[in-house]
Design a protein around this motif. Structure first.
Motif, short mmCIF file in Angstrom:
data_model
loop_
_atom_site.label_atom_id
_atom_site.label_comp_id
_atom_site.label_asym_id
_atom_site.label_seq_id
_atom_site.Cartn_x
_atom_site.Cartn_y
_atom_site.Cartn_z
N GLN A 23 86.10 69.28 -17.17
CA GLN A 23 86.73 69.37 -15.86
C GLN A 23 88.17 68.90 -16.12
N TYR A 24 88.98 69.47 -15.30
CA TYR A 24 90.58 69.09 -15.31
C TYR A 24 90.74 67.56 -15.31
N HIS A 25 90.08 66.83 -14.31
CA HIS A 25 90.14 65.40 -13.91
C HIS A 25 88.96 64.75 -14.21
N VAL A 56 101.65 68.28 -20.91
CA VAL A 56 100.79 69.32 -21.71
C VAL A 56 99.55 69.60 -20.70
N GLY A 57 100.06 70.90 -20.18
CA GLY A 57 98.79 71.38 -19.31
C GLY A 57 99.41 71.20 -17.62
N PHE A 58 99.79 72.28 -17.21
CA PHE A 58 100.19 72.11 -15.90
C PHE A 58 98.85 72.13 -15.08
N GLY A 59 97.85 72.93 -15.32
CA GLY A 59 96.83 73.19 -14.71
C GLY A 59 96.62 73.22 -13.31
N THR A 60 96.18 72.15 -12.69
CA THR A 60 96.29 72.27 -11.06
C THR A 60 97.58 71.92 -10.30
N GLY A 61 98.36 71.27 -11.20
CA GLY A 61 99.74 70.82 -10.75
C GLY A 61 99.66 69.37 -9.90
N LEU A 62 98.38 68.84 -10.27
CA LEU A 62 98.20 67.47 -9.52
C LEU A 62 99.18 66.53 -10.03
N ASN A 63 99.32 66.34 -11.45
CA ASN A 63 100.38 65.59 -12.04
C ASN A 63 101.92 65.90 -11.57
N ALA A 64 102.13 67.12 -11.47
CA ALA A 64 103.47 67.40 -10.99
C ALA A 64 103.65 67.06 -9.37
N SER A 82 106.53 71.61 -17.88
CA SER A 82 105.26 71.43 -18.14
C SER A 82 104.69 72.90 -18.74
N ILE A 83 103.69 72.71 -19.71
CA ILE A 83 103.56 73.70 -20.41
C ILE A 83 102.11 74.18 -20.22
N GLU A 84 101.65 75.46 -20.24
CA GLU A 84 100.30 75.96 -19.58
C GLU A 84 99.78 77.32 -20.25
N LYS A 85 98.83 77.33 -21.06
CA LYS A 85 98.20 78.57 -21.59
C LYS A 85 97.55 79.35 -20.40
N TYR A 86 96.71 78.73 -19.62
CA TYR A 86 95.91 79.63 -18.50
C TYR A 86 96.27 79.10 -17.39
N PRO A 87 97.29 79.78 -16.72
CA PRO A 87 97.59 79.23 -15.30
C PRO A 87 96.46 79.67 -14.28
N THR A 135 102.62 79.11 -21.89
CA THR A 135 102.62 79.43 -23.47
C THR A 135 101.59 78.56 -23.85
N ASP A 136 101.26 78.65 -25.50
CA ASP A 136 100.41 77.84 -26.05
C ASP A 136 101.17 76.78 -26.92
N LEU A 137 100.63 75.55 -26.83
CA LEU A 137 101.36 74.31 -27.15
C LEU A 137 101.13 74.36 -28.77
N THR A 138 99.94 75.04 -29.26
CA THR A 138 100.00 75.03 -30.60
C THR A 138 100.91 75.87 -31.49
N ALA A 155 95.64 67.09 -22.09
CA ALA A 155 94.78 68.49 -22.67
C ALA A 155 93.36 68.20 -22.26
N PHE A 156 92.70 69.02 -22.47
CA PHE A 156 91.11 68.89 -22.52
C PHE A 156 90.80 67.81 -23.54
N ALA A 157 89.55 67.03 -23.54
CA ALA A 157 89.06 66.17 -24.18
C ALA A 157 89.47 66.49 -25.51
N LYS A 160 86.48 68.70 -27.20
CA LYS A 160 86.42 70.11 -26.60
C LYS A 160 87.67 70.79 -26.95
N GLN A 161 88.57 70.03 -27.32
CA GLN A 161 89.86 70.93 -27.66
C GLN A 161 90.61 70.20 -28.98
N PRO A 162 89.89 70.12 -29.83
CA PRO A 162 90.46 69.23 -31.09
C PRO A 162 91.74 70.19 -31.65
C1 LIG Z 1 92.70 68.49 -18.50
S1 LIG Z 1 93.48 69.87 -18.02
C2 LIG Z 1 94.86 69.20 -17.25
C3 LIG Z 1 95.62 70.14 -16.54
C4 LIG Z 1 96.78 69.27 -15.27
N1 LIG Z 1 97.45 68.16 -15.91
C5 LIG Z 1 96.06 69.15 -14.01
O1 LIG Z 1 96.57 68.06 -13.56
O2 LIG Z 1 95.46 69.76 -13.54
C6 LIG Z 1 93.98 70.81 -19.54
C7 LIG Z 1 95.04 71.69 -19.14
O3 LIG Z 1 95.77 72.22 -20.40
C8 LIG Z 1 95.65 73.83 -20.57
N2 LIG Z 1 95.68 74.16 -22.07
C9 LIG Z 1 94.78 74.21 -22.69
N3 LIG Z 1 95.07 74.78 -23.89
C10 LIG Z 1 96.36 74.88 -23.95
C11 LIG Z 1 97.16 75.14 -24.75
N4 LIG Z 1 96.74 75.63 -26.05
N5 LIG Z 1 98.49 75.02 -24.60
C12 LIG Z 1 98.87 74.89 -23.07
N6 LIG Z 1 98.07 74.50 -22.35
C13 LIG Z 1 96.73 74.49 -22.69
C14 LIG Z 1 94.50 73.96 -19.79
O4 LIG Z 1 94.35 75.44 -19.16
C15 LIG Z 1 94.49 73.05 -18.58
O5 LIG Z 1 95.24 73.54 -17.52
#
Ligand SMILES: C[S@@+](CC[C@H](N)C(=O)[O-])C[C@H]1O[C@@H](n2cnc3c(N)ncnc32)[C@H](O)[C@@H]1O
Length: 222
Positions: A23-25, A56-64, A82-87, A135-138, A155-157, A160-162
Motif C-alpha cells: 500500500q501507499y501508506h 520520491v513518489g508523488f503518489g496520492t499527493g498526501l505528503n505534498a 516530486s517525481i512519479e512514474k505512475y500518476p 519520470t522514473d527515478l532510476t 518509495a514502495f518498501a 517490493k522495489q529493491p
Molecule cells: C509508497 S508510494 C508513496 C506515494 C506518495 N508519497 C504518497 O504520499 O502517496 C510510492 C510511490 O512511488 C512511485 N514510484 C514507483 N516506482 C517509481 C519510480 N521508478 N520512479 C518514480 N516513482 C516511482 C509509485 O508510483 C508511488 O506513487
C-alpha cells in the motif's frame, strides 16, 4: 497496475496494489504517518525559511498536501519537487479526498496539487511552489534540479522495489543535496541505513509512526 482505495486506522484512506501486496501508506494511519515521518521528522527538522523539498513518489499527493498546509501556516516559502512514474487517476483522486479528511481549506488545495501541470513549476499558493515530474527515478538525472534541503524518500518498501533503494540512487540524491539536507524515510532497515552512510549521510534511528518501531533520518553534514 490495479489499485484499490482502502481505509487506514486513523480514518484517512490510501491505495493498495493487490499484485504487489503493497500500500501507499501505513495501514496504521496514512495521514498520521505522513505528518510524523515526513513533516515532523523531516520538514520541521530543517531550519531554512525557504526549503527545497524533494519527494520520491508523488503518489496520492498526501505528503505534498500536508507540507503545503504547513508552508502556508508557517509562512515558509517552500519549493516542492516530486517525481512519479505512475500518476494516479482522477477517479482515485476523487475517492481519496484527503482535503475532506483534513480541513475545509485542504479541499481546494488537494485539487490544485493534482491539477498542476507536470514538468513545470506551478505556484500553488503564496508560500508553496510545486514541480511535479513524471519520470522514473532510476534513469532520471537530478543534476539540473535546485539543490535539495529536505528529502522525502517515500518509495514502495525495499523488499517490493529493491531497485529504488540502491547505493547508486542514494549517491545521486546526496550529490543533488545542499549541506545540511535532511533525508527521511519510513524504512528502518539496517542495510538501507548502511547504504545511506556510504553515500555520505550521517544517520540516526528515530521512533517510528504507529505500528512501526523505528524510522531513519539522515543529515548531509559536508
Ligand atoms: C509508497 S508510494 C508513496 C506515494 C506518495 N508519497 C504518497 O504520499 O502517496 C510510492 C510511490 O512511488 C512511485 N514510484 C514507483 N516506482 C517509481 C519510480 N521508478 N520512479 C518514480 N516513482 C516511482 C509509485 O508510483 C508511488 O506513487
Amino acid at each position: 497496475m490495479k489499485r484499490q482505495v482502502i481505509q487506514t486506522a486513523d480514518g484517512s484512506k490510501t491505495l493498495f496494489i493487490p499484485e504487489m501486496n503493497e500500500q501507499y501508506h501505513s495501514v496504521n494511519g496514512a495521514l498520521t504517518e505522513s505528518e510524523y515521518v515526513f513533516l515532523k521528522q523531516g520538514y520541521f527538522h530543517h531550519p531554512s525559511p525557504s526549503p527545497v523539498v524533494f519527494e520520491v513518489g508523488f503518489g496520492t499527493g498526501l505528503n505534498a498536501l500536508v507540507t503545503a498546509l504547513k508552508a502556508e501556516e508557517q509562512k515558509r516559502s517552500t519549493t516542492f519537487i516530486s517525481i512519479e512514474k505512475y500518476p494516479i487517476s482522477s477517479n482515485e483522486i476523487k475517492s481519496l479526498d484527503y482535503g475532506k479528511t483534513i480541513s475545509g481549506k485542504a479541499v481546494d488545495l488537494f485539487q490544485q496539487l493534482h491539477a498542476a501541470s507536470w514538468g513545470k513549476e506551478v505556484t500553488i499558493s503564496e508560500f508553496f511552489t510545486l514541480y511535479k515530474i513524471e519520470t522514473d527515478l532510476t534513469t532520471f538525472s537530478l543534476k539540473n534540479l535546485e539543490p535539495f534541503d529536505v528529502i522525502y524518500f517515500d518509495a514502495f518498501a525495499p523488499d517490493k522495489q529493491p531497485k529504488l533503494w540502491q547505493a547508486e540512487i542514494f549517491d545521486r540524491i546526496f550529490e543533488a543535496s545542499r549541506t545540511g539536507a535532511v533525508f527521511v524515510t519510513y524504512s528502518a532497515k539496517g542495510s538501507i541505513r548502511r547504504q545511506l552512510i556510504n553515500s555520505g549521510f550521517s544517520m540516526e534511528r528515530l521512533p517510528g509512526p504507529p505500528g512501526k518501531r523505528q524510522m531513519l533520518r539522515g543529515v548531509r553534514l559536508t
